[in-house]
Structure formats: structure tokens, C-alpha cells
Design a protein around this motif. Structure first.
Motif, PDB file in Angstrom:
ATOM      1  N   LYS A 148       0.851  -1.192   0.000  1.00  0.00           N
ATOM      2  CA  LYS A 148       0.000   0.000   0.000  1.00  0.00           C
ATOM      3  C   LYS A 148       0.883   1.238   0.000  1.00  0.00           C
ATOM      4  O   LYS A 148       2.052   1.178   0.414  1.00  0.00           O
ATOM      5  CB  LYS A 148      -0.863   0.017   1.274  1.00  0.00           C
ATOM      6  CG  LYS A 148      -1.731  -1.203   1.480  1.00  0.00           C
ATOM      7  CD  LYS A 148      -2.569  -1.088   2.752  1.00  0.00           C
ATOM      8  CE  LYS A 148      -1.747  -0.950   4.042  1.00  0.00           C
ATOM      9  NZ  LYS A 148      -0.879  -2.094   4.353  1.00  0.00           N
ATOM     10  N   PRO A 149       0.311   2.378  -0.420  1.00  0.00           N
ATOM     11  CA  PRO A 149       1.112   3.616  -0.380  1.00  0.00           C
ATOM     12  C   PRO A 149       1.748   3.856   0.991  1.00  0.00           C
ATOM     13  O   PRO A 149       2.904   4.304   1.076  1.00  0.00           O
ATOM     14  CB  PRO A 149       0.082   4.698  -0.727  1.00  0.00           C
ATOM     15  CG  PRO A 149      -0.927   3.994  -1.573  1.00  0.00           C
ATOM     16  CD  PRO A 149      -1.015   2.592  -1.026  1.00  0.00           C
ATOM     17  N   ALA A 150       1.020   3.550   2.042  1.00  0.00           N
ATOM     18  CA  ALA A 150       1.526   3.820   3.395  1.00  0.00           C
ATOM     19  C   ALA A 150       2.759   2.987   3.735  1.00  0.00           C
ATOM     20  O   ALA A 150       3.482   3.295   4.693  1.00  0.00           O
ATOM     21  CB  ALA A 150       0.424   3.571   4.428  1.00  0.00           C
ATOM     22  N   ASP A 151       3.025   1.945   2.954  1.00  0.00           N
ATOM     23  CA  ASP A 151       4.204   1.105   3.216  1.00  0.00           C
ATOM     24  C   ASP A 151       5.498   1.752   2.721  1.00  0.00           C
ATOM     25  O   ASP A 151       6.594   1.291   3.061  1.00  0.00           O
ATOM     26  CB  ASP A 151       4.046  -0.269   2.530  1.00  0.00           C
ATOM     27  CG  ASP A 151       2.873  -1.055   3.085  1.00  0.00           C
ATOM     28  OD1 ASP A 151       2.604  -0.928   4.298  1.00  0.00           O
ATOM     29  OD2 ASP A 151       2.227  -1.789   2.309  1.00  0.00           O
ATOM     30  N   ALA A 152       5.391   2.788   1.913  1.00  0.00           N
ATOM     31  CA  ALA A 152       6.584   3.378   1.310  1.00  0.00           C
ATOM     32  C   ALA A 152       7.394   4.156   2.346  1.00  0.00           C
ATOM     33  O   ALA A 152       6.845   4.881   3.177  1.00  0.00           O
ATOM     34  CB  ALA A 152       6.183   4.311   0.158  1.00  0.00           C
ATOM     35  N   ASP A 153       8.713   3.996   2.288  1.00  0.00           N
ATOM     36  CA  ASP A 153       9.598   4.746   3.188  1.00  0.00           C
ATOM     37  C   ASP A 153       9.919   6.132   2.638  1.00  0.00           C
ATOM     38  O   ASP A 153      10.369   7.003   3.372  1.00  0.00           O
ATOM     39  CB  ASP A 153      10.908   3.966   3.385  1.00  0.00           C
ATOM     40  CG  ASP A 153      10.659   2.628   4.064  1.00  0.00           C
ATOM     41  OD1 ASP A 153       9.968   2.624   5.109  1.00  0.00           O
ATOM     42  OD2 ASP A 153      11.125   1.592   3.549  1.00  0.00           O
ATOM     43  N   PHE A 154       9.746   6.299   1.324  1.00  0.00           N
ATOM     44  CA  PHE A 154       9.953   7.612   0.701  1.00  0.00           C
ATOM     45  C   PHE A 154       9.249   7.611  -0.646  1.00  0.00           C
ATOM     46  O   PHE A 154       8.855   6.540  -1.147  1.00  0.00           O
ATOM     47  CB  PHE A 154      11.459   7.914   0.508  1.00  0.00           C
ATOM     48  CG  PHE A 154      12.157   6.936  -0.407  1.00  0.00           C
ATOM     49  CD1 PHE A 154      12.088   7.068  -1.796  1.00  0.00           C
ATOM     50  CD2 PHE A 154      12.880   5.863   0.121  1.00  0.00           C
ATOM     51  CE1 PHE A 154      12.715   6.155  -2.639  1.00  0.00           C
ATOM     52  CE2 PHE A 154      13.506   4.951  -0.721  1.00  0.00           C
ATOM     53  CZ  PHE A 154      13.425   5.093  -2.094  1.00  0.00           C
ATOM     54  N   ALA A 155       9.108   8.780  -1.221  1.00  0.00           N
ATOM     55  CA  ALA A 155       8.566   8.883  -2.584  1.00  0.00           C
ATOM     56  C   ALA A 155       9.356   9.951  -3.339  1.00  0.00           C
ATOM     57  O   ALA A 155       9.572  11.050  -2.817  1.00  0.00           O
ATOM     58  CB  ALA A 155       7.079   9.244  -2.550  1.00  0.00           C
ATOM     59  N   GLN A 156       9.805   9.612  -4.520  1.00  0.00           N
ATOM     60  CA  GLN A 156      10.441  10.597  -5.400  1.00  0.00           C
ATOM     61  C   GLN A 156       9.382  10.941  -6.450  1.00  0.00           C
ATOM     62  O   GLN A 156       9.074  10.126  -7.323  1.00  0.00           O
ATOM     63  CB  GLN A 156      11.716  10.030  -6.041  1.00  0.00           C
ATOM     64  CG  GLN A 156      12.627   9.236  -5.098  1.00  0.00           C
ATOM     65  CD  GLN A 156      13.191  10.047  -3.919  1.00  0.00           C
ATOM     66  OE1 GLN A 156      12.946  11.242  -3.781  1.00  0.00           O
ATOM     67  NE2 GLN A 156      13.930   9.392  -3.049  1.00  0.00           N
ATOM     68  N   VAL A 157       8.810  12.115  -6.332  1.00  0.00           N
ATOM     69  CA  VAL A 157       7.623  12.504  -7.112  1.00  0.00           C
ATOM     70  C   VAL A 157       8.011  13.577  -8.124  1.00  0.00           C
ATOM     71  O   VAL A 157       8.571  14.611  -7.755  1.00  0.00           O
ATOM     72  CB  VAL A 157       6.521  13.047  -6.171  1.00  0.00           C
ATOM     73  CG1 VAL A 157       5.292  13.486  -6.972  1.00  0.00           C
ATOM     74  CG2 VAL A 157       6.136  11.973  -5.144  1.00  0.00           C
ATOM     75  N   TYR A 158       7.683  13.326  -9.372  1.00  0.00           N
ATOM     76  CA  TYR A 158       8.060  14.250 -10.459  1.00  0.00           C
ATOM     77  C   TYR A 158       7.513  15.645 -10.162  1.00  0.00           C
ATOM     78  O   TYR A 158       6.299  15.863 -10.124  1.00  0.00           O
ATOM     79  CB  TYR A 158       7.517  13.735 -11.791  1.00  0.00           C
ATOM     80  CG  TYR A 158       8.122  14.422 -12.997  1.00  0.00           C
ATOM     81  CD1 TYR A 158       9.256  13.898 -13.606  1.00  0.00           C
ATOM     82  CD2 TYR A 158       7.574  15.582 -13.529  1.00  0.00           C
ATOM     83  CE1 TYR A 158       9.822  14.522 -14.714  1.00  0.00           C
ATOM     84  CE2 TYR A 158       8.139  16.209 -14.630  1.00  0.00           C
ATOM     85  CZ  TYR A 158       9.259  15.664 -15.219  1.00  0.00           C
ATOM     86  OH  TYR A 158       9.820  16.283 -16.306  1.00  0.00           O
ATOM     87  N   ASP A 159       8.426  16.581  -9.960  1.00  0.00           N
ATOM     88  CA  ASP A 159       8.036  17.900  -9.447  1.00  0.00           C
ATOM     89  C   ASP A 159       8.349  19.012 -10.440  1.00  0.00           C
ATOM     90  O   ASP A 159       9.085  19.942 -10.141  1.00  0.00           O
ATOM     91  CB  ASP A 159       8.730  18.168  -8.105  1.00  0.00           C
ATOM     92  CG  ASP A 159      10.249  17.990  -8.182  1.00  0.00           C
ATOM     93  OD1 ASP A 159      10.725  17.153  -8.980  1.00  0.00           O
ATOM     94  OD2 ASP A 159      10.982  18.682  -7.452  1.00  0.00           O
TER      95      ASP A 159
END
Lengths: 158, 386
Positions: free
Chosen positions: B279-290
Motif C-alpha cells: 500500500k502507499p503507506a508502506d513506502a519509506d519515501f517517494a520521489q515525485v516528479y516535481d
């Protein structure tokens, strides 16, 4: 016609008057804002498409819009991103949601950008651009421009 | 396809403005490609698949320079900034089905010294799938460039959900804060306050200067192979656990969508998480196109990290900063590291999962998400693990 006359169009990016896009603008030149409407399922559509995305029908006709809509969203551009619009900054580009349900990118010609509001009622008007044949080298795109007058649909506050 | 393929090498050039890279568009990307191959412990000639970024190079050209005598897989995903992450999926499919053994993905440009966005905007717009629509229906009214396209969505989001300038500013500040921990970032050593953010000149409302990505010279690359081959290589493999890309509808016209917030990521994200079984909540980080601040808010919502309309609150109070709930763009992103077309986000995700992120390392990072965004809202997402 908005602004009561012709605008200098040299250097402005203009639509190529081709295919269904050209037909749309020819309706504008005749003083009508028209959109395609599916003859089978009745759905209006913009931008022009060859078949109805809802029911795949090839049958459609141009039908005149009421010309009435509301401001759906907008952005006010303060820093020029294209030389043809540099002197116009700050200017607003506006998405209008028409009564028929389609949305159209345009501008509101009688409202200062800072006074624009989402939800404001607007009605269509037409802005004639001078035939750009004399400035053909400045035109965008690869096709010859021809001699046609180009008329853009614009809006006024209702 | 879960865990069948791995990212086995990453590399990047230095990032700069000022004098520029001094390298050609091709040379710059070769430098990053060679760094990625060295990282993996591969010889350039072993590459038999190449996926160039749209319009920035050809597989034939890269293969010729790199001595790839057995090139048998060459394709490009036409999704603008969503291409690198979408390409991870195509590369994973290619290697796991045997179409190629080692797929190289280079991306980069002289975005400062070469093709500045303002100068190439029409050429760029003409090259995307909606190019003819933009030409005939957007450009005549002065809608000419990506910040304007997306500002239309941002303004509507502010109207419907009350998203504020300070919330967009929180995104800019988080990226800038992370850049202070990344010596390679162009904005390293240049911190920013909310006052400075709010005082930056308006570009196209609601986007101020500091809502907009950098224009920089730089390139990055990665190499993908099968999990079996990855075991024999130099670096710990990073597994592609879930990956998906998708288009908004319609993808070639941005103003008329029934639901203007529904983008490619809306469709892609649930598929990628399902494939990975997390699930999304399992992610330790997110690299999001900004590319712009609001696109971070929107992608966090559409990827399911928070509900639609809650993205503005989600990015505040340090929640997307290192040490927060979900550190986002730990390298500084396009806003504060460099604009490497989304490949920088992939490189950073791999470094985090290999524990190589030094002063900006997310403690015990084992699962990370990276997204891409391009054209009129094309979306891509990968769920990566170590």
C-alpha cells in the motif's frame, strides 16, 4: 466584433485552417460558436473529433452553442513565454464551460485578469484577426496560410 | 512481473547552470550512461537494449558510441517526463521475456546552456501527442507552455479544495531543504524561507518562480536486467516490484476532461501497488516528479498517499521532509537538485534503497516509490525495494 476592428496578427500563433479545426473556425468567422454534436447519442464534443468517443458514431453535425458558459478555471500569465504575447502580460487564459457541457480554452476580453472569478457567467463574442498573408513568414506551422480571415471565439462577462 | 527485473546500475553527471556542461547533448548522456554501466560492473558492449528519452537521442546513436554490437531492443516511451519511470516497466518486461539482457536508459539535456524552455516551447509542444490541438486551440489565446497548462489544474484545485499558496510553498521549501543535504544539487547552499517563496515573482498564477522547476545541464542513466543476472553484478540489486504507466483521458487535450484531476497516475498507481502487493503507506519515501509544486500535491493524491483534496494539508508541517511521514524528493527534485527529466528521481530512489544517500539517507529505507509526469498529464509509477 470585439474591439470593433481588426488586430494585427503578424507573429501571433494562429490556427491552421485545416480539416475539422478549420471548419470550427469558419463557423466563428460566420459569427457562430458551433460544436460537433453526435446525431446518434446527442453528445456535444470539443475539440473536434472524427467519430463520437461516447458511441463511436460517424454521424454528427455542427450545432450552434447558446454561447453562454461559466469560467471553469484560468491562469494569469505575468512572465512572457512567447514573444507574440510579451506585450499582453499580464493576461489571462480562461477555460469556459459551456451550457452544452463542453469546455473551450479562450479569454475574457472585458475583465481585468485580477477580477476574474471561477463560476463567473460569460457569453461568446468574436475577435477578428487580420488576414496574415502579408506576414506569412512569421506564421507557425508548415502549411501555407491562404487568404482567410481568422476569427477567434472570445468571451465577455454576462 | 513483480521482482523479475532489477535496477543494477545508476549514474549521473554533475548538474550546473552558469557556463553549462561543455558537452554535447549526446556526450552528456554518454557520460551518465558510462557511469551507470561502471556502477553495475558492466562493459558498455554488453548492453543489448537502449531506451532513449523522447526526442533527445536515438538508440542507434548511443549504440554506435558505446560499441553495442548486439543491440536487439530499441524503443522510446513517448510520455515526456513520465518516460523514464514508464521505461522501467517496458525494460522490465523486455528483460524478463528475453527480448534483451541489459537495457540502458539514458536521459539528460543542456537545459540551461542549450535548449532553454522558453526558446523551444513551440517545438516541444508540436512534438507531443496533442500538438495539433495545442497549435489550433491553445496557442492562439496565449496558452503556450507547460506551467500554464498545469496552472489551470492547480487553480481549479485551489477553488474546489481550498489549496493555498503556502501549501504549494511547503513543497518548494521541502525540496529546497533536501537540496541542502545534497552537494550535487544546484540549489545546495541556497536555503529558502516561506517569505522568500511568497515574494518570488509570479510567472503564471498560481505559479511563482519558486513553484517552477530549474533549468539545468545534466544527465542521468540507469541499467535494468533480470533478477538472475543481477545477482552476479557489482551492486546490490534494487527490485522493480511494481510498475505501471497510463494516460489521462483524453491524453491529447487538457481542458475538457470530465474530471480534470484524473491523470495517468490515477489509473497507474493502483496497478503498481497491486503488482507489488503493498500500500502507499508502506513506502519509506517517494520521489515525485516535481515539474511544478502543485503537481506534487496532485500526484500524492492520485497515487493514494492521501485522499483527493487533502494533498495541500499533507505536504505541510514537515510531513514530506526527511524525518517526516513520507520524505519526498530527498535529492531536491527538479525544483532544487536539477531537471534531469525524471531520471534523477530514479537514481535517487536507487541510492536510498542501497543506503548510499549519506546525509539525506532515509533510515532503514527498504521500499520506495518513484513517479513520472509528462505532456498533458501522462503518469508513471514504480514501487522499488531492496
Amino acid at each position: 466584433m470585439a474591439d470593433g476592428g481588426k488586430k494585427k496578427a503578424v507573429g501571433l500563433p494562429l490556427p491552421l485552417m485545416q480539416g475539422l479545426h478549420g471548419e470550427f473556425y469558419r463557423h466563428c468567422a460566420a459569427g457562430r460558436l458551433s460544436f460537433q454534436r453526435c446525431s446518434d447519442c446527442g453528445r456535444w464534443r470539443h475539440v473536434p473529433r472524427e467519430i463520437c468517443p461516447a458511441c463511436s458514431s460517424w454521424n454528427w453535425s455542427w450545432e450552434q452553442s447558446s454561447g453562454r458558459g461559466t469560467v471553469f478555471t484560468y491562469t494569469i500569465t505575468e512572465r512572457s513565454m512567447h514573444p507574440a504575447f510579451a506585450e499582453r502580460c499580464p493576461y489571462a487564459v480562461v477555460v469556459v464551460e459551456m451550457e452544452e457541457g463542453v469546455r473551450l480554452l479562450s479569454r475574457v476580453v472585458d475583465c481585468p485578469p485580477s477580477e476574474l472569478e471561477i463560476g463567473a457567467g460569460v457569453t461568446v463574442d468574436f475577435l477578428s484577426l487580420e488576414s496574415p498573408a502579408a506576414g506569412a513568414d512569421d506564421r507557425q506551422g508548415e502549411q501555407a496560410p491562404g487568404q482567410e480571415e481568422i476569427v477567434l471565439p472570445v468571451f465577455r462577462l454576462a | 512481473m513483480k521482482d523479475k527485473a532489477c535496477i543494477v546500475g545508476v549514474g549521473a553527471t554533475g548538474f550546473c547552470r552558469g557556463e553549462g556542461s561543455g558537452k554535447s547533448l549526446h556526450g552528456l548522456q554518454l557520460e551518465a550512461a558510462l557511469a551507470a554501466l561502471a556502477d553495475a560492473g558492466l562493459r558498455a558492449g554488453q548492453v543489448d537494449g537502449i531506451m532513449p528519452f523522447p526526442n533527445l537521442g536515438t538508440a542507434e546513436g548511443f549504440a554506435a558510441s558505446l560499441g553495442c554490437e548486439n543491440l536487439r531492443f530499441a524503443t522510446t516511451v513517448n510520455m515526456g517526463g513520465a518516460a523514464p519511470v514508464a521505461s522501467l516497466g517496458v525494460a522490465a518486461a523486455a528483460v524478463s521475456s528475453g527480448l534483451a539482457d541489459y537495457v540502458l536508459m539514458p536521459a539528460g539535456w543542456n537545459g540551461y546552456s542549450g535548449s532553454r524552455a522558453g526558446a523551444i516551447v513551440q517545438e516541444m509542444t508540436a512534438s507531443i501527442p496533442g500538438g495539433a490541438i495545442a497549435r489550433d486551440f491553445y496557442l492562439p489565446h496565449g496558452l503556450v507552455a507547460p506551467p500554464q497548462w498545469y496552472a489551470l489544474i492547480a487553480r481549479r484545485h485551489m477553488h474546489e479544495y481550498g489549496t493555498t499558496a503556502e501549501q504549494l510553498g511547503a513543497v518548494a521549501l521541502a525540496m529546497r531543504k533536501h537540496a541542502q543535504l545534497n552537494p550535487a544539487a544546484v540549489m545546495h547552499g541556497k536555503s529558502m524561507t516561506m517569505e522568500q517563496y511568497l515574494a518570488s515573482p509570479m510567472i503564471t498564477d498560481p505559479y511563482r518562480l519558486f513553484d517552477c522547476c530549474l533549468e539545468t545541464d545534466g544527465a542521468a542513466a540507469c541499467v535494468v536486467t533480470t533478477t538472475e543476472r543481477a545477482r552476479d553484478l557489482a551492486r546490490p540489486p534494487v527490485y522493480i516490484s511494481g510498475v505501471a504507466s497510463a494516460q489521462p483521458y483524453p491524453a491529447d487535450e487538457i481542458t475538457g476532461r470530465e474530471d480534470i484531476f484524473r491523470t495517468g497516475l490515477t489509473v497507474a498507481a493502483p496497478r503498481a501497488f497491486e503488482m507489488a502487493g503493498v500500500k502507499p503507506a508502506d513506502a519509506d519515501f517517494a520521489q515525485v516528479y516535481d515539474c511544478f509544486t502543485f503537481e506534487v500535491v496532485q500526484q500524492l493524491e492520485e497515487a493514494g498517499f492521501c485522499a483527493r483534496g487533502e494533498g495541500g494539508a499533507f505536504v505541510q508541517e514537515g510531513r514530506i521532509e526527511l524525518g517526516g511521514e513520507l520524505p519526498v524528493n530527498t535529492h531536491g527534485g527538479l525544483l532544487s537538485e536539477a531537471h534531469v527529466l525524471g531520471m534523477g528521481h530514479v537514481v535517487e530512489a536507487v541510492r536510498q534503497l542501497r543506503g548510499e544517500a549519506a546525509g539525506r539517507q532515509v533510515a532503514d529505507a527498504s521500499l520506495g516509490v518513484v513517479t513520472g509526469w509528462g505532456d498533458f498529464g501522462d503518469g508513471s509509477i514504480a514501487v522499488l525495494r531492496n
